[in-house]
Design a protein around this motif. Structure first.
Motif, short mmCIF file in Angstrom:
data_model
loop_
_atom_site.label_atom_id
_atom_site.label_comp_id
_atom_site.label_asym_id
_atom_site.label_seq_id
_atom_site.Cartn_x
_atom_site.Cartn_y
_atom_site.Cartn_z
N HIS A 190 39.56 8.37 50.90
CA HIS A 190 38.76 7.25 50.38
C HIS A 190 39.64 6.28 49.59
CE1 HIS A 190 34.98 9.90 50.79
NE2 HIS A 190 35.00 9.02 51.76
N ALA A 191 40.59 6.85 48.83
CA ALA A 191 41.47 6.00 48.02
C ALA A 191 42.34 5.12 48.92
CB ALA A 191 42.34 6.86 47.11
N VAL A 192 42.91 5.72 49.95
CA VAL A 192 43.79 4.94 50.83
C VAL A 192 42.97 3.89 51.60
CG1 VAL A 192 45.43 5.04 52.76
CG2 VAL A 192 45.46 6.83 51.01
N PHE A 218 43.18 6.00 43.79
CA PHE A 218 44.50 6.57 44.09
C PHE A 218 45.23 6.89 42.78
CE2 PHE A 218 48.83 6.93 45.59
CZ PHE A 218 48.71 7.44 46.87
N ALA A 219 45.14 5.96 41.83
CA ALA A 219 45.80 6.16 40.53
C ALA A 219 45.17 7.33 39.79
CB ALA A 219 45.69 4.88 39.71
N LYS A 251 48.43 13.36 36.32
CA LYS A 251 49.01 14.71 36.27
C LYS A 251 47.95 15.76 35.92
CE LYS A 251 53.48 16.48 34.97
NZ LYS A 251 53.51 17.56 34.08
N GLY A 252 47.97 16.87 36.65
CA GLY A 252 47.07 17.98 36.34
C GLY A 252 45.60 17.66 36.55
N ILE A 253 45.32 16.75 37.48
CA ILE A 253 43.94 16.29 37.67
C ILE A 253 42.98 17.45 38.03
CG2 ILE A 253 44.26 15.62 40.13
CD1 ILE A 253 42.26 13.46 37.80
N LEU A 254 43.49 18.42 38.79
CA LEU A 254 42.61 19.51 39.22
C LEU A 254 42.23 20.45 38.09
CD1 LEU A 254 43.96 20.45 42.73
CD2 LEU A 254 41.61 19.90 42.17
N SER A 255 43.16 20.65 37.17
CA SER A 255 42.89 21.59 36.08
C SER A 255 42.49 20.86 34.81
CB SER A 255 44.15 22.42 35.82
OG SER A 255 45.24 21.54 35.66
N GLY A 256 42.41 19.53 34.89
CA GLY A 256 42.18 18.73 33.67
C GLY A 256 40.73 18.59 33.28
N GLU A 257 40.43 17.42 32.74
CA GLU A 257 39.09 17.15 32.20
C GLU A 257 38.01 17.20 33.28
OE1 GLU A 257 38.45 16.33 28.92
OE2 GLU A 257 40.56 16.87 28.60
N LYS A 258 36.84 17.75 32.91
CA LYS A 258 35.71 17.77 33.84
C LYS A 258 35.25 16.35 34.16
CE LYS A 258 33.55 22.22 33.78
NZ LYS A 258 33.91 23.04 32.65
N SER A 259 35.41 15.45 33.16
CA SER A 259 34.96 14.07 33.37
C SER A 259 35.79 13.40 34.47
CB SER A 259 35.05 13.28 32.07
OG SER A 259 36.36 13.34 31.58
N ASP A 260 37.08 13.82 34.61
CA ASP A 260 37.91 13.25 35.68
C ASP A 260 37.35 13.63 37.05
OD1 ASP A 260 39.70 11.98 34.08
OD2 ASP A 260 41.16 13.62 34.04
N LEU A 261 36.95 14.91 37.16
CA LEU A 261 36.41 15.39 38.42
C LEU A 261 35.14 14.62 38.78
CD1 LEU A 261 37.49 17.43 40.35
CD2 LEU A 261 36.04 19.18 39.32
N SER A 319 53.42 12.27 48.67
CA SER A 319 53.65 12.88 47.35
C SER A 319 52.33 13.17 46.66
CB SER A 319 54.43 12.00 46.38
OG SER A 319 55.36 11.30 47.02
N LEU A 320 51.35 12.27 46.82
CA LEU A 320 50.06 12.54 46.18
C LEU A 320 49.44 13.81 46.78
CD1 LEU A 320 47.68 11.95 44.34
CD2 LEU A 320 46.78 10.38 46.05
N CYS A 321 49.44 13.89 48.11
CA CYS A 321 48.85 15.08 48.76
C CYS A 321 49.58 16.34 48.30
CB CYS A 321 48.90 14.94 50.28
SG CYS A 321 47.73 13.72 50.88
N LEU A 322 50.90 16.29 48.29
CA LEU A 322 51.68 17.47 47.86
C LEU A 322 51.37 17.84 46.41
CD1 LEU A 322 55.17 16.82 49.50
CD2 LEU A 322 53.59 18.70 50.04
N SER A 323 51.24 16.82 45.56
CA SER A 323 50.99 17.11 44.14
C SER A 323 49.62 17.76 43.95
CB SER A 323 51.10 15.83 43.29
OG SER A 323 49.97 15.03 43.52
#
Ligand SMILES: NC(=O)c1ccc[n+]([C@@H]2O[C@H](COP(=O)([O-])OP(=O)(O)OC[C@H]3O[C@@H](n4cnc5c(N)ncnc54)[C@H](O)[C@@H]3O)[C@@H](O)[C@H]2O)c1
Length: 362
Positions: free
Chosen positions: A186-188, A195-196, A201-211, A291-295
């Protein structure tokens, strides 16, 4: 608190507990005489009994139909077994089918409900990230058939999509990561901002609000496109970015090697190389997307099987291909992709060759 994302038709609503959900279902404009929960056996064990108990409080009969979890259930045999169960349970047009589960559940539910009695109403409660951000939205449903992904299907909108991120707490990490692929897509397709956010960094383990923000932004992009072109006469095809390669990978490996999002991630990388061959993007774009996918933990490398010729053959069987001509969604930049109706085989083969060389060097 629940709120609606799509003001016009009010289809996407958030909730935080079944206590909060039940009045929303019971309060739907049409009054239903019975409820039928539709789910895979695994998700039903986690959430189905609880949902059924809460639905009982409405005072209408509640029953359920279960199928074995996983992509291998998106078959004609499974659909037929479900229709037989609908008949046995006495389901009719006054029944509301409540689908709870991932993208396989919403794909099967829409197909089964949409065909039975020329269509009974259904709502969806997505429980995977992939279904919250993508699969449950837009009304596309179907099954795999004849070795082709989603070959049989219909477009039929659910009455509502009820979203609650709490389900993600039980989702295995690999499934969560797989779900991220559709958000990258969707971002692409349409949002540098998303995308940003995904690159944080650490988006998956970070804040619930980010998810939650990822879910909302992804869903907004999909809803926007679908509301402008529900029947895929134009713009909606852009949502297939990465999917022509991805579907070919999935069907070549019998839907057992890759989760859907993983195959899409590799597919987006391949589409990037096609874009480069067509002179639409520079190497830099591919690197940024890869790089985004790998990260996020997504795979990007092509497997040795299927080989390029096999991939090409399978891509020609894709629904989007016409008279053996491959229609591909190709990137122009982050936030913009375009549809190319007839990408020459040689371009695809050269792009795959270049990608494999790059994969080997990494
Ligand atoms: N119709 C569309 O527009 C559309 C768009 C994208 C993808 N899809 C389809 O979606 C499917 C993939 O969806 P998916 O990745 O959600 O797969 P899925 O439905 O198979 O769910 C993945 C697995 O997670 C389990 N699960 C689901 N929710 C859980 C939870 N909360 N906790 C623990 N386990 C849970 C399921 O039992 C399953 O084993 C593919 O078939 C794909 O083609 C459809």
């Amino acid at each position: 608190m629940s709120f609606s994302l799509q003001k016009k038709s009010d289809t996407l609503c958030f909730f935080s507990s079944f206590e909060e959900l039940i009045p929303q279902i019971a309060g739907l404009k049409k009054k239903y005489e019975s409820y039928l929960i539709f789910s895979d056996d695994f998700v039903f064990n986690l959430y189905g009994e609880d949902l059924a108990d809460h639905l009982q409080t409405v005072g209408k009969p509640v029953s359920h139909i279960l199928y074995p979890q996983g992509e291998m259930s998106k078959t004609w045999e499974c659909a037929t077994a479900c229709w037989n169960q609908l008949i046995q349970s006495g389901a009719d047009r006054s029944t509301l089918l409540i689908a709870i589960g991932g993208g396989v559940t919403s794909d099967l539910a829409g197909f089964i409900a949409g065909i039975y009695m020329r269509g009974i109403d259904f709502v969806v409660i997505p429980t995977t990230l992939l279904s919250m951000t993508d699969a449950a939205i837009g009304g596309k449903s179907g099954i795999n058939f004849g070795g082709v992904k989603n070959l049989l299907g219909i477009i039929r909108q659910p009455r509502r999509i009820y979203l609650c991120e709490k389900f993600l707490e039980t989702l295995p990490e690999r499934e969560l990561i797989s779900g991220m692929a559709e958000s990258v897509k969707h971002a692409v397709i349409g949002s540098e901002e998303l995308f940003a956010l995904l690159s944080k960094k650490g988006i998956l383990s970070g804040e619930k609000s980010d998810l939650r923000e990822i879910i909302i932004k992804s869903a907004e992009i999909k809803i926007g496109i679908v509301s402008r072109d529900e029947q895929e006469e134009g713009e909606r095809a852009l949502l297939n970015y990465g999917h022509t390669f991805g579907h070919a990978l999935e069907s070549a490996t019998d839907y057992t090697k890759y989760l859907h999002g993983e195959a899409v991630s590799i597919g987006m990388s391949c589409a990037g190389y096609v874009g480069k061959k067509l002179g639409m993007v520079e190497e830099q774009f591919i690197e940024k997307q890869d790089s985004l996918c790998l990260s996020l933990g997504l795979p990007i490398k092509l497997p040795s099987f299927p080989d390029d010729e096999t991939l090409l053959r399978l891509m020609k069987k894709d629904k989007k291909s016409i008279s053996g001509k491959i229609r591909l969604i190709v990137p122009e930049k982050i936030g913009k992709v375009i549809s190319i109706p007839d990408v020459p085989d040689i371009i695809i083969l050269e792009a795959l060759k270049e990608k494999r060389l790059k994969d080997e060097r990494e």
